[in-house]
Scaffold this active site. Structure first.
Site, PDB file in Angstrom:
ATOM      1  N   CYS A  93       0.817  -1.122  -0.116  1.00 19.58           N
ATOM      2  CA  CYS A  93      -0.068   0.099   0.089  1.00 19.58           C
ATOM      3  C   CYS A  93       0.904   1.247  -0.193  1.00 19.58           C
ATOM      4  CB  CYS A  93      -0.923   0.068   1.068  1.00 19.58           C
ATOM      5  SG  CYS A  93      -0.078   0.162   2.901  1.00 19.58           S
ATOM      6  N   HIS A 142      -2.027   1.422   7.037  1.00 20.23           N
ATOM      7  CA  HIS A 142      -2.614   1.311   6.016  1.00 20.23           C
ATOM      8  C   HIS A 142      -2.802   2.713   5.040  1.00 20.23           C
ATOM      9  CE1 HIS A 142      -4.073  -1.068   2.437  1.00 20.23           C
ATOM     10  NE2 HIS A 142      -5.205  -0.503   2.419  1.00 20.23           N
ATOM     11  N   HIS A 153      -6.445   1.022  -3.528  1.00 14.71           N
ATOM     12  CA  HIS A 153      -4.915   0.719  -2.672  1.00 14.71           C
ATOM     13  C   HIS A 153      -4.449  -0.819  -3.147  1.00 14.71           C
ATOM     14  CE1 HIS A 153      -8.009  -1.584   0.172  1.00 14.71           C
ATOM     15  NE2 HIS A 153      -8.420  -1.523  -1.024  1.00 14.71           N
TER      16      HIS A 153
END
Length: 180
Positions: A93, A142, A153
């Site tokens: 990510c 994240h 993502h």
């Protein structure tokens, strides 16, 4: 103008035409002309006897963008998730964010928590901004791009995907930010 993703360069404005070179994601090009879905470009970082200004050829117009990290990130859709990855063979990510900005010469931190610390918080995120996720009291774990659809993502087990905000992500959403 820059390549939004790795893209084939053709001798003529036709996919069946000879492939003469490729552009790397973020590679600068000079636009010579546009014909419908095709653009004739010169790639100055690829010197050649064919043109002193750079390698000439035709690319799909939708493969070009101004400095738009989100466009680069979209070029990674379908790429597998690999922890620590930074390329088409696998990416994570924060690597997706890092590479997408780096393609346009913008240096951003490599890790999600550092990216969150470098971002300016925004209350009304727009496409190209970043969503940050984690558990309260813990570092950001994240990151993904804000899009018109919701979230773009790299996620384990799925890879790079653009999708409406998943409920499991919404539950850990800490906020949004903008990188310069």
């Amino acid at each position: 103008m820059r390549a939004a993703r790795e893209v084939a360069v053709h001798r003529e404005p036709d996919d069946a035409s000879e492939r003469v070179t490729s552009l790397a994601a973020g590679e600068e090009v000079f636009v010579v002309e546009t014909q419908g879905e095709w653009t004739l470009v010169l790639a100055p970082d690829q010197p050649t006897h064919l043109d002193p200004a750079g390698y000439p050829g035709w690319v799909r117009t939708d493969a070009l963008a101004e400095a738009d990290p989100l466009a680069v990130a979209r070029g990674f859709v379908g790429t597998p998730y690999v922890w620590g990855g930074l390329g088409r063979d696998g990416i994570d990510c924060s690597g997706l964010v890092h590479v997408s900005f780096r393609a346009f010469g913008v240096r951003v931190p490599r890790d999600a928590a550092d990216q969150a610390a470098a971002a300016v918080p925004v209350d009304d995120p727009r496409p190209g901004d970043l969503w940050f996720f984690g558990r309260p009291g813990e570092p950001v774990s994240h990151v993904g791009f804000v899009t018109e659809v919701g979230l773009l993502h790299a996620t384990p087990g799925v890879g790079v995907v653009e999708q409406p905000m998943p409920e499991e992500r919404r539950a850990t959403l800490l906020g949004a930010g903008r990188l310069a």
